[in-house]
Design an enzyme around this catalytic site. Structure first.
Site, mmCIF file in Angstrom:
data_model
loop_
_atom_site.group_PDB
_atom_site.id
_atom_site.type_symbol
_atom_site.label_atom_id
_atom_site.label_comp_id
_atom_site.label_asym_id
_atom_site.label_seq_id
_atom_site.Cartn_x
_atom_site.Cartn_y
_atom_site.Cartn_z
ATOM 1 N N THR A 55 46.979 141.625 0.528
ATOM 2 C CA THR A 55 46.160 142.425 -0.459
ATOM 3 C C THR A 55 45.289 143.577 0.285
ATOM 4 O O THR A 55 45.105 144.786 -0.409
ATOM 5 C CB THR A 55 44.958 141.574 -0.787
ATOM 6 O OG1 THR A 55 44.182 140.831 0.407
ATOM 7 C CG2 THR A 55 45.130 140.534 -1.721
ATOM 8 N N SER B 46 49.249 143.361 32.174
ATOM 9 C CA SER B 46 48.785 142.231 31.409
ATOM 10 C C SER B 46 48.879 141.140 32.355
ATOM 11 O O SER B 46 50.063 140.814 32.878
ATOM 12 C CB SER B 46 49.486 142.006 30.078
ATOM 13 O OG SER B 46 49.365 140.614 29.590
ATOM 14 N N GLY C 236 52.362 135.516 18.127
ATOM 15 C CA GLY C 236 53.338 135.162 17.222
ATOM 16 C C GLY C 236 52.952 134.148 16.241
ATOM 17 O O GLY C 236 53.754 133.690 15.651
ATOM 18 N N SER D 230 46.778 137.504 14.708
ATOM 19 C CA SER D 230 46.328 139.061 15.133
ATOM 20 C C SER D 230 46.052 139.050 16.616
ATOM 21 O O SER D 230 45.021 139.835 16.885
ATOM 22 C CB SER D 230 45.236 139.372 14.415
ATOM 23 O OG SER D 230 45.433 139.316 12.873
ATOM 24 N N SER D 231 47.002 138.614 17.420
ATOM 25 C CA SER D 231 46.916 138.999 18.919
ATOM 26 C C SER D 231 47.160 140.449 19.115
ATOM 27 O O SER D 231 46.544 140.884 19.906
ATOM 28 C CB SER D 231 48.204 138.153 19.751
ATOM 29 O OG SER D 231 49.388 138.669 19.231
ATOM 30 N N GLU E 129 48.944 150.791 15.155
ATOM 31 C CA GLU E 129 49.764 149.867 14.919
ATOM 32 C C GLU E 129 50.811 150.463 13.862
ATOM 33 O O GLU E 129 51.843 150.504 13.989
ATOM 34 C CB GLU E 129 49.402 148.636 14.455
ATOM 35 C CG GLU E 129 50.160 147.469 14.118
ATOM 36 C CD GLU E 129 49.745 146.131 14.423
ATOM 37 O OE1 GLU E 129 50.347 145.165 13.987
ATOM 38 O OE2 GLU E 129 48.620 146.003 14.915
ATOM 39 N N ASP F 12 43.309 142.891 9.986
ATOM 40 C CA ASP F 12 43.189 142.422 11.220
ATOM 41 C C ASP F 12 42.309 143.053 12.320
ATOM 42 O O ASP F 12 41.273 142.541 13.003
ATOM 43 C CB ASP F 12 44.657 142.153 11.788
ATOM 44 C CG ASP F 12 45.526 141.430 10.947
ATOM 45 O OD1 ASP F 12 45.147 140.509 9.818
ATOM 46 O OD2 ASP F 12 46.702 141.603 11.176
ATOM 47 N N TYR G 74 58.042 142.219 6.008
ATOM 48 C CA TYR G 74 56.554 142.826 5.416
ATOM 49 C C TYR G 74 56.780 144.257 4.803
ATOM 50 O O TYR G 74 56.174 144.416 3.786
ATOM 51 C CB TYR G 74 55.847 142.993 6.794
ATOM 52 C CG TYR G 74 54.358 143.119 6.719
ATOM 53 C CD1 TYR G 74 53.479 142.310 6.357
ATOM 54 C CD2 TYR G 74 53.889 144.850 6.412
ATOM 55 C CE1 TYR G 74 52.073 142.558 6.377
ATOM 56 C CE2 TYR G 74 52.692 144.903 6.347
ATOM 57 C CZ TYR G 74 51.628 143.933 6.241
ATOM 58 O OH TYR G 74 50.468 144.194 5.943
#
Length: 388
Positions: free
Chosen positions: A36, A68, A123, A127-128, A161, A173, A225
């Site tokens: 939405t 990381s 994954g 929302s990593s 993003e 997110d 998506y």
């Protein structure tokens, strides 16, 4: 990495100097309102205790160094004035994209050393990536004294993003990661970003919200998506409205007849039905929470799953099994959460039934020959913040 001290030590060993601070930003689960957000609609996420954390120090020489602890490989070294959309960089594209978005917006970010670590499962539809973006944005906002609000940081992280990484996500997110508060779900209007913190103290009601990570990895950059988003936009155009947010629920049946009569693709009709009905489900859940009738939200969650499965068609056998097995074992309701095609489902249960429902889901997965899912409680937690 379990605490700030470890992260600071790792930063110092890597870069040869101490960081200027440590920040954290959470992953999220979405209680209701899926697909939405890019239709200017309503969503209702809550932040998880799982966070991405960043130790950061400013640089003035235009260098951006990213590392990381969760990904094999050395430091990714980039020049801030050479950052360009769709240029790869793997995981590092998320924090690098934030630097790009800040600079594109006119903010003087002159470089940084960043050490990241995260407990948000990747994954899993939690929302990593947004957590990585928001923690980077918050740290740079503080260090460079940019004066941006949490909502403004979320919008810039979404731009990173969308435009830099190339995933056409909505803003939910990033807003959840930046703006959620402890003990609440976030009722967000994605059109104007007005928000309301809705009390969501499940323990006080004798309830528990479980997250079931199916271990089926989803990748939102794979086109499915984007196809759903394009279909929603096509539906809005065919109906002569700006976005599907503009179609009230009581006008849905007539609109679907109009679409069918105009020769709209059958998938577009389904997508419109899902989005408009899920907006209504968000409002339904809000009303139930405000009335203190949290249990009655369970069937609304399940109805949301049916819509995602049948109209939007973004579920998968493992997600469907979580919902069916949990509900058969006495859950109040369940649904997939996030973008789908894998990832996680949420299950609303009586506290006393939590372990039995979990056991039933695990047994169902074993019987079906699926990998053992991860199960943990979703505790509504704080949004992005400085921690050291």
């Amino acid at each position: 990495m379990t605490d700030n001290a470890e992260l600071v030590t790792a930063f110092t060993e890597l870069y040869g100097t101490a960081p200027e601070g440590v920040w954290a930003a959470p992953g999220r689960v979405n209680l209701i309102g899926e697909y939405t957000d890019f239709n200017d609609g309503f969503v209702m996420p809550l932040a998880l205790p799982h966070t991405a954390r960043a130790a950061v120090a400013r640089r003035t020489d235009g260098e951006l160094r990213l590392h990381s602890t969760d990904v094999p490989g050395g430091v990714v070294q980039l020049r801030v004035d050479e950052l360009a959309p769709h240029s790869g960089h793997g995981w590092a594209a998320y924090p690098a994209g934030v630097v790009w978005a800040l600079r594109e917006a006119g903010h003087q970010v002159t470089g940084a050393d960043i050490q990241l670590t995260s407990t948000v499962p990747t994954g899993a539809g939690l929302s990593s990536s947004a957590a990585l973006e928001v923690v980077t944005a918050l740290a740079l906002n503080d260090l460079f004294e940019l004066g941006l609000s949490a909502s403004e940081l979320a919008v810039l992280a979404q731009r990173a993003e969308n435009a830099f990484v190339g995933v056409p996500c909505g803003v939910m997110d990033q807003m959840a990661s930046a703006c959620c508060t402890d003990g609440h779900a976030l009722h967000l209007d994605t059109r104007d970003l007005t928000q309301r913190q809705v009390p969501f103290d499940l323990a006080a009601h004798g309830l528990r919200l479980l997250v079931v990570d199916t271990r089926v990895k989803h990748a939102l950059g794979d086109g499915a998506y984007a196809e759903r988003r394009a279909g929603c936009e096509a539906g809005a155009r065919a109906l002569g409205i700006g976005t599907l947010r503009d179609l009230p629920y009581d006008g849905l049946d007539a609109a679907l007849d109009t679409l069918a009569g105009s020769g709209a693709d059958e998938s577009v009709v389904r997508y419109v039905r899902h989005v408009v009905s899920d907006n209504a489900r968000v409002e339904q859940v809000i009303a139930l929470l405000d009335a203190g009738d949290v249990r009655a939200a369970g069937p609304v969650l399940t109805a949301g799953h049916v819509s995602l499965r049948d109209d939007l068609r973004v579920s998968c056998p493992e997600l469907d099994l979580v919902v069916s097995a949990a509900n058969a074992a006495g859950a109040l309701g369940a649904r997939m959460t996030g973008g789908g095609f894998g990832g996680s489902a949420i299950v609303l249960v009586e506290e006393a039934d939590g372990d039995a429902v979990t056991k039933s889901v695990l047994e169902a997965f074993t019987s079906a020959g699926y990998a053992t899912p991860g199960v943990f409680p979703a505790v509504p937690s704080a949004g992005a913040r400085r921690t050291g």
